[in-house]
Design an enzyme around this catalytic site. Structure first.
Site, PDB file in Angstrom:
ATOM      1  N   CYS A  52       0.729  -1.008  -0.201  1.00 53.55           N
ATOM      2  CA  CYS A  52      -0.109  -0.034   0.028  1.00 53.55           C
ATOM      3  C   CYS A  52       0.780   1.340  -0.053  1.00 53.55           C
ATOM      4  O   CYS A  52       1.462   1.604  -1.145  1.00 53.55           O
ATOM      5  CB  CYS A  52      -1.051   0.014   1.106  1.00 53.55           C
ATOM      6  SG  CYS A  52      -2.310   1.018   0.878  1.00 53.55           S
TER       7      CYS A  52
ATOM      8  N   GLU B  31      -1.745  -9.274   3.202  1.00 51.71           N
ATOM      9  CA  GLU B  31      -1.486  -9.662   4.483  1.00 51.71           C
ATOM     10  C   GLU B  31      -2.803 -10.016   5.024  1.00 51.71           C
ATOM     11  O   GLU B  31      -3.034 -11.006   6.018  1.00 51.71           O
ATOM     12  CB  GLU B  31      -0.873  -8.706   5.529  1.00 51.71           C
ATOM     13  CG  GLU B  31      -1.444  -7.298   5.789  1.00 51.71           C
ATOM     14  CD  GLU B  31      -1.381  -6.149   4.824  1.00 51.71           C
ATOM     15  OE1 GLU B  31      -0.994  -6.474   3.498  1.00 51.71           O
ATOM     16  OE2 GLU B  31      -1.564  -5.177   5.315  1.00 51.71           O
TER      17      GLU B  31
ATOM     18  N   HIS C 261      -3.662  -4.643   0.310  1.00 54.19           N
ATOM     19  CA  HIS C 261      -2.939  -5.524   1.526  1.00 54.19           C
ATOM     20  C   HIS C 261      -3.075  -6.790   1.507  1.00 54.19           C
ATOM     21  O   HIS C 261      -4.244  -7.240   1.800  1.00 54.19           O
ATOM     22  CB  HIS C 261      -3.687  -4.737   2.577  1.00 54.19           C
ATOM     23  CG  HIS C 261      -3.508  -3.430   3.004  1.00 54.19           C
ATOM     24  ND1 HIS C 261      -2.622  -2.936   3.771  1.00 54.19           N
ATOM     25  CD2 HIS C 261      -4.380  -2.353   2.682  1.00 54.19           C
ATOM     26  CE1 HIS C 261      -2.604  -1.663   4.117  1.00 54.19           C
ATOM     27  NE2 HIS C 261      -3.637  -1.212   3.034  1.00 54.19           N
TER      28      HIS C 261
HETATM   29  N1  GLN Z   1      -1.991   6.675   2.929  1.00 51.45           N
HETATM   30  C1  GLN Z   1      -2.237   6.219   1.585  1.00 51.45           C
HETATM   31  C2  GLN Z   1      -3.293   6.309   1.017  1.00 51.45           C
HETATM   32  O1  GLN Z   1      -4.470   6.827   1.595  1.00 51.45           O
HETATM   33  C3  GLN Z   1      -1.655   4.649   1.986  1.00 51.45           C
HETATM   34  C4  GLN Z   1      -2.656   3.837   2.548  1.00 51.45           C
HETATM   35  C5  GLN Z   1      -2.241   2.567   3.192  1.00 51.45           C
HETATM   36  O2  GLN Z   1      -1.149   2.133   3.250  1.00 51.45           O
HETATM   37  N2  GLN Z   1      -3.424   1.711   3.767  1.00 51.45           N
HETATM   38  O3  GLN Z   1      -3.578   6.124  -0.204  1.00 51.45           O
END
Ligand code: GLN
Length: 567
Positions: free
Chosen positions: A410, A541, A539
């Site tokens: 992410c 995970e 994600h």
């Molecule tokens: N801050 C980033 C976004 O909002 C990544 C978010 C995250 O890592 N869950 O896109």
């Protein structure tokens, strides 16, 4: 005519009776003495044991706070926000349930005080209470029960575990206990209460103390609830004399007082509970029998044996910023990432060693970056806001140049794109508009639909959330890992890769390995000419399971151990 009316009435009453009657059984898991003793893991482990006897098991988490979900809470307050397949931002216990039960747990299985009150108030505004005075009791517990029944029906569970957050005696969870009590009155045979307690061993006294547990049982009594089982969490196993003491003072059958000492790995707990015959005892109380189709715990046993015996080490670093702040440390904020690394390592007969690396250090002391060499692979996980990002970018640059396996999740993917734009494509101001709204090279920018949301200040549950499809490039490492062209992974973000930069970065060797089916969204980037440089907007995970691992984590750990082999 009269006869006909009586007959009709009889049918109506029996229909009503039947519709209230569910075949499912319910196990409420409540905490005593103190929080943080592993109620979630205990509930998940009981679930796994009952599954092994052939039953369909699901689990619900009740969080007594007012927040509608965990999404708006600071990770230092709450730990990880676990995202469900259908896009709910929930408590990390749902992650435990998914990992132990091997099933997706959906939004219906998560409830907070805020959610319950919101529904009741909305119903009242819609005149759904037919002009009645709407009261805290019974209307709030009734809504809690409605939600439990609904989740149970949707998950088609034979046995539903309901974990009530907090500790007995707290004001906050009283109405949930009242709902549990009412459910017991509805179907006396179908509800069991498990109290997860803690027995301290004060260092100066040197012996295990059962009095706080005795009080916790009494406190639960004062809510009209009798514990059927008491799980005694402690540093060591419980002896017979304490078992007897708790049984007598708490009116609990002595063989329902279960010792639950600390163990090395949480995955041992189902095996331990099974050894204590908790499954048989619960089934006996419910009047259930082990099913012929029962899968048993063989696969789980093999996993635990492996965890205990693997020797060859794989060393993984995780670069984060939520470091030793508040009640929660980095470990709680990234629990799914940690578990996913472990699953992948065990699958390859490796012993994972995971170390925390503080991104801020790389900003202030660039020399520190050399420590990354010690690792077989490094993860840069998700995150929000500006702090620590320059350190993370410096780490990614180091990993790219020194050919150390890198896995970005992410925010980790967004920062990898920025690093590549800056240092390979010469766009020296490249940044995310989350960090620098005025940058002349917004390689990562806010998603168009998110702009309106942010302007309106509507922060709750408005990110791009939950599972979306992603189409893989057949030449990519990701495709090799998944072995499928289309995958579904969970998301939680507001920003995305800016397609204006796709060509420039692509020309310099960045592979857009995964895209949304409409081609609009970059989901995975890779550098082919590197031992492992893979970063995902999603994600992965959240979908890793202990018995199989996750395809990308498996591939990352394989590359990591390869690097070690090559040394
Ligand atoms: N801050 C980033 C976004 O909002 C990544 C978010 C995250 O890592 N869950 O896109």
């Amino acid at each position: 005519m009269l006869f006909f009316l009586i007959l009709l009435n009889f049918f109506l009453i029996s229909f009503q009776f039947l519709s209230n009657f569910t075949m499912s059984k319910f196990i409420f898991v409540v905490g005593g003495v103190m929080s943080g003793v592993g109620k979630g893991i205990a509930a998940a482990s009981i679930g796994r044991v009952l599954q092994s006897k052939g039953y369909r098991v699901s689990a619900i988490k009740i969080d007594p706070y007012i927040n509608i979900d965990a999404g708006t809470m600071n990770p230092t307050e709450h730990g990880e926000v676990f995202v469900t397949e259908d896009g709910d931002e929930t408590d990390q216990d749902l992650g435990n349930y998914e990992r132990f039960l091997g099933e997706n747990i959906l939004s219906d299985n998560y409830m907070t005080t805020g959610r319950v009150y919101r529904t009741v108030i909305e119903k009242e505004r819609n005149l759904e209470y037919g002009g009645k005075c709407v009261e805290v009791v019974p209307h709030i517990p009734e809504e809690v029960i409605r939600r439990i029944d609904n989740a149970t029906a949707k998950s088609r569970a034979d046995i539903m575990l309901v974990e009530v957050g907090g500790t007995v005696g707290e004001y906050q969870n009283l109405l949930f206990l009242e709902a549990a009590r009412m459910m017991k009155m509805r179907n006396f045979q179908d509800v069991i209460f498990v109290l997860v307690s803690y027995l301290p061993v004060p260092s100066k006294v040197g012996e295990m103390k059962s009095k706080p547990t005795q009080y916790a049982i009494r406190t639960l009594n004062s809510a009209g609830i009798q514990a059927d089982f008491v799980l005694c969490r402690a540093e060591r196993a419980l002896d017979e004399s304490r078992k007897r003491k708790i049984a007598i003072s708490g009116s609990v059958s002595p063989d329902h007082i279960i010792s639950a000492p600390d163990v090395d790995s949480i995955y041992e707990i189902p095996i331990y509970f099974n050894g204590e015959q908790i499954g048989e005892k619960i089934m006996k109380q419910f009047g259930l029998k082990r099913k012929k189709s029962a899968p048993g715990l063989g696969d789980w046993q093999r996993l635990v044996r492996k965890i205990e015996t693997v020797k060859r080490e794989v060393r993984i670093g995780i670069v984060g910023k939520y470091f030793k702040t508040g009640d929660f440390v980095l470990k709680d904020s990234y629990i799914s990432v940690i578990e996913a690394v472990k699953h992948a390592a065990w699958r390859q007969n490796l012993k994972p060693t995971i170390e925390w690396l503080n991104a801020d250090d790389y900003e202030t002391v660039p020399k520190q970056l050399a420590e990354l060499k010690k690792f077989d692979g490094v993860i840069v996980p998700g995150g929000f806001g500006g702090r620590g990002t320059e350190g993370k970018i410096a780490a990614i640059q180091y990993l790219r140049k020194n050919k150390i396996p890198f896995f970005g999740l992410c925010y980790g993917m967004q920062l990898a794109a920025i690093e590549f734009a800056r240092h390979v494509c010469g766009l020296k101001n490249a940044n995310s508009t989350e960090i620098d709204p005025k940058t002349d090279a917004p390689v990562i920018h806010v998603m168009p639909e998110q702009e309106k949301v942010l302007l309106a200040g509507r922060y709750g549950n408005t990110m791009r959330l939950g599972a979306y499809p992603c189409v893989l490039d057949k030449k990519s490492r990701s495709f090799a890992a998944y072995g499928e062209k289309q995958i579904f992974e969970r998301h939680r973000h507001r920003y995305e890769f800016n397609n204006e930069f796709r060509q420039a970065l692509g020309e310099r060797g960045l592979l857009f390995a995964g895209l949304s089916p409409d081609n609009r969204l970059v989901e995975i980037i890779e550098i082919p000419d590197h031992p492992f440089f893979v970063a995902t907007q999603f994600h992965p995970e959240f979908k890793s399971r202990p018995l199989t691992g996750h395809p990308l984590f498996n591939a990352f750990v394989a590359a990591a151990i390869n690097k070690r082999g090559g040394k």
